[in-house]
Design an enzyme around this catalytic site. Sequence first.
Site, PDB file in Angstrom:
ATOM      1  N   GLY A  14       1.753  -5.452  -2.130  1.00 52.70           N
ATOM      2  CA  GLY A  14       1.190  -4.208  -1.601  1.00 52.70           C
ATOM      3  C   GLY A  14       1.113  -4.190  -0.097  1.00 52.70           C
ATOM      4  NE  ARG A  17      -0.618   3.768   1.830  1.00 54.89           N
ATOM      5  CZ  ARG A  17      -1.034   5.004   1.555  1.00 54.89           C
ATOM      6  NH1 ARG A  17      -0.893   5.947   2.461  1.00 54.89           N
ATOM      7  NH2 ARG A  17      -1.564   5.289   0.386  1.00 54.89           N
ATOM      8  CB  SER A 147     -13.750  -4.838  -4.179  1.00 54.71           C
ATOM      9  OG  SER A 147     -14.545  -3.756  -3.747  1.00 54.71           O
ATOM     10  CE1 TYR A 160     -10.017  -1.359  -5.855  1.00 60.03           C
ATOM     11  CE2 TYR A 160     -12.372  -1.439  -5.382  1.00 60.03           C
ATOM     12  CZ  TYR A 160     -11.063  -1.731  -5.028  1.00 60.03           C
ATOM     13  OH  TYR A 160     -10.813  -2.408  -3.857  1.00 60.03           O
TER      14      TYR A 160
END
Length: 255
Positions: A14, A17, A147, A160
């Site tokens: 990934g 960007r 996260s 998520y």
Amino acid sequence: MSLPRTGRRVLVSGASRGLGRALAHAFATNGDKVAVHYGSRAEEATATLAALPGDGHTLVGGDLSTPDGAAIVASQAAERLGGIDVLVNNAAVNTPHPPATTAYEEWVAAWRQHVDVNLLATAHLSHLAAHRMIEQGTGGRIVNIGSRGAFRGEPDHPAYGATKAAVHALGQSLAVALAPHGIGVASLAPGFFTTERVAHRLSGAEGEAIRTQSPYGRVASAEEVAAAVLWLASPESEWSAGTVLDFNGASYLRT
């Protein structure tokens, strides 16, 4: 042989960007060779590749949401770089699906997508990279991007938060399993950090609320997150294997 400090062969998933671009640049600046992975954003990934300092870098496209796609990405990266010394599992999806207002069909699709990309792609790439590292006999590093949401909850993005919690647990299991082979595995759990994708959220009242979550009164930059990952991937970080490193500017303190 042991893991070198520079000149390593690094696969960043990934990386077209955002944080992935910052990660690729940090490793390239360190003197490493980077495989810039992208799923669908070939033009942006090409721009990331073109901006990297040094040489020997390469572009690798592929759909990580399937086992075969992950295998192709790992194989191409290893072939073009001459091996894999460091894997950074950064690829992820994060689409809203608030449980009270999301139709069941959309709910099921969101969970499937998050599990396939955030969790299973991380597991598959880690397995493939670890076997490469074992065959090379030089050890290695795997760093998973988790996260803060795995701990504090993600009410509008529950899949998520759940998959990132699973990524943290996966990293700890892999850390124990792979340490005898000289492979260190760790996870980073960042809070809010700015990229072009979320920059619009930092204006107005929402931006002020986000910044005040931290006593520093700001959010992190992607470059700060990348610097932490660079350390977790370093030879000196071996004793941090199994850690989930909170990186949120004291915006969420877990016990």
